[in-house]
Motif scaffolding. Structure first.
Motif, PDB file in Angstrom:
ATOM      1  N   GLU A 590       0.825  -1.205   0.000  1.00 17.78           N
ATOM      2  CA  GLU A 590       0.000   0.000   0.000  1.00 17.78           C
ATOM      3  C   GLU A 590       0.863   1.260   0.000  1.00 17.78           C
ATOM      4  O   GLU A 590       0.360   2.369  -0.227  1.00 17.78           O
ATOM      5  CB  GLU A 590      -0.924   0.007   1.223  1.00 17.78           C
ATOM      6  N   HIS A 591       2.165   1.103   0.268  1.00 15.99           N
ATOM      7  CA  HIS A 591       3.071   2.251   0.362  1.00 15.99           C
ATOM      8  C   HIS A 591       3.909   2.363  -0.905  1.00 15.99           C
ATOM      9  O   HIS A 591       4.392   1.375  -1.446  1.00 15.99           O
ATOM     10  CB  HIS A 591       3.982   2.104   1.577  1.00 15.99           C
ATOM     11  N   ASP A 592       4.116   3.594  -1.353  1.00 15.53           N
ATOM     12  CA  ASP A 592       4.756   3.833  -2.648  1.00 15.53           C
ATOM     13  C   ASP A 592       6.141   3.223  -2.745  1.00 15.53           C
ATOM     14  O   ASP A 592       6.505   2.661  -3.787  1.00 15.53           O
ATOM     15  CB  ASP A 592       4.831   5.339  -2.925  1.00 15.53           C
ATOM     16  N   TRP A 593       6.973   3.378  -1.720  1.00 14.13           N
ATOM     17  CA  TRP A 593       8.343   2.898  -1.818  1.00 14.13           C
ATOM     18  C   TRP A 593       8.406   1.388  -2.004  1.00 14.13           C
ATOM     19  O   TRP A 593       9.191   0.870  -2.790  1.00 14.13           O
ATOM     20  CB  TRP A 593       9.153   3.315  -0.585  1.00 14.13           C
ATOM     21  N   HIS A 594       7.579   0.664  -1.258  1.00 11.11           N
ATOM     22  CA  HIS A 594       7.560  -0.797  -1.393  1.00 11.11           C
ATOM     23  C   HIS A 594       6.995  -1.202  -2.745  1.00 11.11           C
ATOM     24  O   HIS A 594       7.514  -2.113  -3.406  1.00 11.11           O
ATOM     25  CB  HIS A 594       6.736  -1.418  -0.263  1.00 11.11           C
ATOM     26  N   ARG A 595       5.935  -0.520  -3.159  1.00 11.08           N
ATOM     27  CA  ARG A 595       5.346  -0.817  -4.457  1.00 11.08           C
ATOM     28  C   ARG A 595       6.331  -0.488  -5.584  1.00 11.08           C
ATOM     29  O   ARG A 595       6.392  -1.180  -6.601  1.00 11.08           O
ATOM     30  CB  ARG A 595       4.046  -0.033  -4.621  1.00 11.08           C
ATOM     31  N   GLY A 596       7.136   0.543  -5.360  1.00 10.91           N
ATOM     32  CA  GLY A 596       8.129   0.901  -6.354  1.00 10.91           C
ATOM     33  C   GLY A 596       9.215  -0.149  -6.493  1.00 10.91           C
ATOM     34  O   GLY A 596       9.651  -0.467  -7.612  1.00 10.91           O
ATOM     35  N   GLN A 599       7.746  -2.978  -8.482  1.00  8.30           N
ATOM     36  CA  GLN A 599       7.661  -2.656  -9.910  1.00  8.30           C
ATOM     37  C   GLN A 599       9.039  -2.745 -10.561  1.00  8.30           C
ATOM     38  O   GLN A 599       9.186  -3.257 -11.676  1.00  8.30           O
ATOM     39  CB  GLN A 599       7.086  -1.261 -10.100  1.00  8.30           C
ATOM     40  N   MET A 600      10.065  -2.255  -9.865  1.00 11.91           N
ATOM     41  CA  MET A 600      11.411  -2.333 -10.409  1.00 11.91           C
ATOM     42  C   MET A 600      11.852  -3.781 -10.578  1.00 11.91           C
ATOM     43  O   MET A 600      12.466  -4.152 -11.582  1.00 11.91           O
ATOM     44  CB  MET A 600      12.397  -1.606  -9.502  1.00 11.91           C
ATOM     45  N   PHE A 601      11.529  -4.609  -9.585  1.00  9.85           N
ATOM     46  CA  PHE A 601      11.900  -6.018  -9.650  1.00  9.85           C
ATOM     47  C   PHE A 601      11.224  -6.695 -10.838  1.00  9.85           C
ATOM     48  O   PHE A 601      11.845  -7.500 -11.556  1.00  9.85           O
ATOM     49  CB  PHE A 601      11.503  -6.713  -8.344  1.00  9.85           C
ATOM     50  N   ARG A 602       9.980  -6.365 -11.060  1.00 15.05           N
ATOM     51  CA  ARG A 602       9.255  -6.908 -12.212  1.00 15.05           C
ATOM     52  C   ARG A 602       9.940  -6.494 -13.514  1.00 15.05           C
ATOM     53  O   ARG A 602      10.150  -7.320 -14.414  1.00 15.05           O
ATOM     54  CB  ARG A 602       7.808  -6.423 -12.170  1.00 15.05           C
ATOM     55  N   SER A 679      17.395   2.690 -11.886  1.00 17.48           N
ATOM     56  CA  SER A 679      16.810   2.314 -10.588  1.00 17.48           C
ATOM     57  C   SER A 679      16.381   3.533  -9.778  1.00 17.48           C
ATOM     58  O   SER A 679      15.729   3.384  -8.735  1.00 17.48           O
ATOM     59  CB  SER A 679      17.806   1.474  -9.777  1.00 17.48           C
ATOM     60  N   ASP A 680      16.732   4.748 -10.251  1.00 18.41           N
ATOM     61  CA  ASP A 680      16.325   5.975  -9.572  1.00 18.41           C
ATOM     62  C   ASP A 680      15.049   6.573 -10.173  1.00 18.41           C
ATOM     63  O   ASP A 680      14.660   7.687  -9.843  1.00 18.41           O
ATOM     64  CB  ASP A 680      17.470   7.014  -9.662  1.00 18.41           C
ATOM     65  N   ALA A 681      14.382   5.820 -11.046  1.00 20.17           N
ATOM     66  CA  ALA A 681      13.170   6.336 -11.692  1.00 20.17           C
ATOM     67  C   ALA A 681      12.099   6.653 -10.649  1.00 20.17           C
ATOM     68  O   ALA A 681      11.989   5.993  -9.610  1.00 20.17           O
ATOM     69  CB  ALA A 681      12.635   5.317 -12.693  1.00 20.17           C
ATOM     70  N   ALA A 682      11.302   7.645 -10.929  1.00 19.57           N
ATOM     71  CA  ALA A 682      10.235   8.041 -10.009  1.00 19.57           C
ATOM     72  C   ALA A 682       9.255   6.906  -9.778  1.00 19.57           C
ATOM     73  O   ALA A 682       8.722   6.741  -8.669  1.00 19.57           O
ATOM     74  CB  ALA A 682       9.511   9.269 -10.565  1.00 19.57           C
ATOM     75  N   ALA A 683       9.013   6.096 -10.810  1.00 17.63           N
ATOM     76  CA  ALA A 683       8.068   4.978 -10.669  1.00 17.63           C
ATOM     77  C   ALA A 683       8.537   3.964  -9.639  1.00 17.63           C
ATOM     78  O   ALA A 683       7.726   3.208  -9.101  1.00 17.63           O
ATOM     79  CB  ALA A 683       7.879   4.286 -12.024  1.00 17.63           C
TER      80      ALA A 683
END
Length: 724
Positions: A590-596, A599-602, A679-683
């Protein structure tokens, strides 16, 4: 009434007869034939003749033995009828009217350690014998005076079904006619030397009741496999040059049901496989799924080597899990533990009253660190047990390979032992020669039977040629965990960035040995337990820097040569140390950093699979080239990854929280270079520092013919590709 002063009758009553078939059943008696039966609950009994007539049997004077006499031998097998104290009649085939079933060749191969299909006979197996359905039981217990099958079908009474000894093989067998699938059973043994009587679970059992109960269960599979395409493709797959991203999973704590109970194999097949597909993992590696008594051991103290854990369902449920994985294009690897086994009195320990599966000498037979016993790999039948076990999981469950636990403990006789606490080999050395032979034999057998199957060593020493074939002098593993890379990288990333310049060699050292073995880069469960915290906990800096460091760690892992392995939760930055007693903290998404991070791992998995330079030459030096490995002052690494065709991905990693502008690196050819990953992308939760497409300069740099000047994001990795 018939007299019962026979020593055989007394031995049966005392449950110490070594050869019950020599007296029970049908035997010649002068010019006639006698049929004897031991029926403890009967007050009367009859034998059913071929004509259909029931002939009354005589009862002995002082025991529940019943005897009939016929002029000619009855066709075997024959049926009995008996009446219990409640006046109810029962009918069934006499187990002692069946001939031996185990083949002499199989027993001979077992004694030589070469019966790889022993799992098809030893244990408990539904069979049809002489047209009669039942269950064949067989167990190895050479130092027992008597062995019986006990279960919920005979009141757990060791007198009722003593087994047939098969000569010098040490194997005992008994066919119980008309016994239903699903019956619970164990073996009761009487030690030859001490006379002690004890009950053991079946070493070859293929199913168990739910812990803490320990009885084995008779099972029969009805699963119809649908993974033929996968299995055919696996045999032809060039795995060395293919992408491999392994998701290491503990089934008991990946997810839990709403009430906290375990998910079933079927539920996991649906949810876990879908998740792995979405995330782009190629393989699932399961912490030991073999039956184990203690949840907190995570499966590493195995008590049922041939049984998928009943915590999650029955064996067919696990078959369905593997089948579904294969149909969805995902391989299944099992953590396998041949190095030790628990001391539970109902299990393998001192199985027939002697040190049978383990060494008798504690200097060889005990792991004090783990409180477990060590398999005696110098004994043919023990080696056969483990060889057959590996073949079983590959044959019966279609698994795609094994991660072999604690290989160093197998290879070294002095593993975790002080001087004087270990026994040298016959040449006076510390190498375990029997274990070396076993590992080579294991891999030869697996690869002959199952082309394309994998085996991965968790081996932490400098033992040479772990992942080289036996015919070249190697141990035969497909791959080996790169523990050095893992420790060096994590130690480095725990440092405050201001000090990293003094430890730059921790990142560059791996290239000195990266191609001596076929390596897997493991960020495994071992790094997030026992007070070590989560990977996120290990990262240096404030919260933003810790997430950035973690993203950089994964980006560096996927760029570095070697196949990839990550423990569950790594992929979304699990915030706490792993707890096997509860599910992962999925609400963190539910938190952006974890979700980010997720997404990066994917995205990393997709790049890893889609770009040949990131995987095709993982095990070959020509797939890697440093651009600059000397910039310790700024803690920057840059290198190239190549495929067979010469296509290139440029990798730059900045291990400081300082953006670096106009940072020049060499590139392999002139052209336009664009970021395909940052890896520093905003997403991903980063600061979104990056670069537009960059035209190279003609200025040579770092021995390369052209160069580009770019901006390095803080604590981040960039992947670039060029085009003319």
């Amino acid at each position: 009434m018939i007299p019962s002063d026979s020593s055989d009758a007394q031995a049966i009553l005392a449950a110490r007869h070594h050869d019950p078939f020599a007296w029970l059943g049908q035997h010649p008696a002068g010019d006639a034939w006698v049929q004897r039966a031991f029926l403890p609950d009967a007050i009367a009994a009859e034998i059913l003749l071929p004509s259909g007539v029931a002939q009354a049997m005589q009862r002995s004077e002082s025991g529940p033995f019943f005897l009939a006499t016929t002029a000619k031998p009855l066709p075997k097998p024959y049926r009995l009828r008996w009446q219990d104290a409640e006046q109810d009649w029962h009918e069934g085939f006499d187990p002692y009217s069946f001939d031996p079933l185990l083949g002499e060749l199989d027993l001979h191969l077992f004694g030589e350690g070469r019966w790889l299909d022993a799992y098809q006979t030893l244990g408990a197996h539904p069979r049809v014998v002489e047209g009669v359905a039942g269950v064949l039981f067989a167990v190895w217990a050479p130092n027992a005076e008597r062995v019986s099958v006990v279960g919920d079908f005979n009141a757990w009474d060791g007198r009722r079904h003593p087994m047939r000894a098969r000569g010098q093989s040490g194997v005992w067998e008994l066919f119980l006619p008309e016994l239903p699938v699903g019956s619970l059973y164990k073996f009761e043994l009487r030690a030859r030397t001490s006379g002690a009587v004890f009950v053991k679970t079946d070493p070859y059992a293929q199913a168990f009741e739910l812990r803490p109960a320990t009885a084995a269960r008779v099972v029969r599979s009805s699963h119809q496999w649908q993974d033929q395409d996968w299995m055919a493709a696996r045999a032809e797959r060039d795995w060395q040059h293919s992408p491999m991203s392994i998701y290491e999973v503990h089934l008991g704590s990946w997810r839990r049901r709403a009430d906290g109970s375990f998910c079933s194999y079927e539920e996991l097949a649906e949810e876990l496989v879908r998740y792995c597909q979405e995330m782009g993992f190629t393989h699932i590696e399961l912490l030991p799924v073999m039956e184990h008594p203690l949840d907190e051991s995570w499966g590493y103290q195995v008590s049922g080597y041939f049984a998928p854990s009943s915590r999650f369902g029955d064996p067919d449920g696990f078959r369905a899990f593997v089948d579904h994985c294969h149909q969805q294009g995902i391989g299944v690897l099992l953590d396998w533990v041949p190095g030790h086994f628990p001391r539970d009195t109902w299990g393998l320990a001192r199985f027939d009253g002697t040190a049978l599966y383990e060494h008798a000498d504690p200097r060889e037979g005990e792991h004090k660190d783990w409180g477990t016993y060590i398999f005696n790999l110098g004994r043919n039948e023990v080696r056969n047990f483990l060889l057959s076990n590996a073949c079983y999981w590959a044959d019966v469950f279609h698994v795609d390979g094994f991660r072999v636990d604690a290989v160093a403990s197998l290879l070294y006789r002095d593993y975790s032992r002080k001087e004087g606490e270990w026994v040298p080999n016959r040449y006076g050395g510390r190498e375990n020669l029997e274990a070396i032979d076993f590992l080579r034999e294991l891999h030869t057998a697996l690869h002959e039977r199952h082309p394309g199957i994998l085996s991965i060593a968790e081996e932490s020493t400098a033992w040479p040629m772990v992942s080289r074939p036996p015919y070249l002098g190697g141990l035969g593993f497909s791959m080996k965990w790169n523990m050095g890379w893992m420790h060096d990288t994590l130690d480095y990333l725990q440092l405050d960035p201001i000090f990293r310049r003094y430890h730059h060699n921790a990142l560059t050292f791996s290239q000195l040995y990266a191609y001596t073995e076929n390596f897997v880069l493991p960020l495994s469960h071992d790094e997030v337990v026992h007070g070590k915290g989560s990977l996120l906990d290990k990262m240096a800096g404030d919260p933003w820097q810790r997430f950035a460091n973690l993203r950089l760690l994964f980006a560096y892992q996927f760029a570095h040569p070697g196949k990839k392995l990550n423990f569950m939760g790594n992929e979304f930055a699990q915030g706490r140390e792993w707890n096997s007693g509860q599910a992962l903290d999925w609400d963190l998404l539910e938190h952006d950093w974890h979700r980010g991070v997720q997404q990066m791992f994917r995205d990393l998995n997709r790049l890893h699979q889609g770009l040949a330079p990131l995987h095709e030459l993982d095990f070959h030096a020509e797939g890697f080239q440093w651009i600059d490995c000397h910039d310790a002052e700024q803690s920057v690494l840059s290198f190239l990854r190549r495929d067979k065709q010469g296509n290139v991905v440029v990798i730059i990693c900045n291990f400081t929280p300082v953006p670096r502008h106009h940072y020049r690196i060499g590139v392999p050819q002139p052209g336009i270079y664009r970021e395909i990953f940052n890896s520093d992308a905003a997403a991903y939760g980063g600061s979104n520092v990056g670069n537009p497409p960059l035209a190279s300069d003609a200025q040579p740099w770092s021995g390369l013919p052209a160069s580009i000047a770019l901006t390095l994001p803080p604590l981040a990795a960039l992947y670039l590709v060029g085009s003319a």
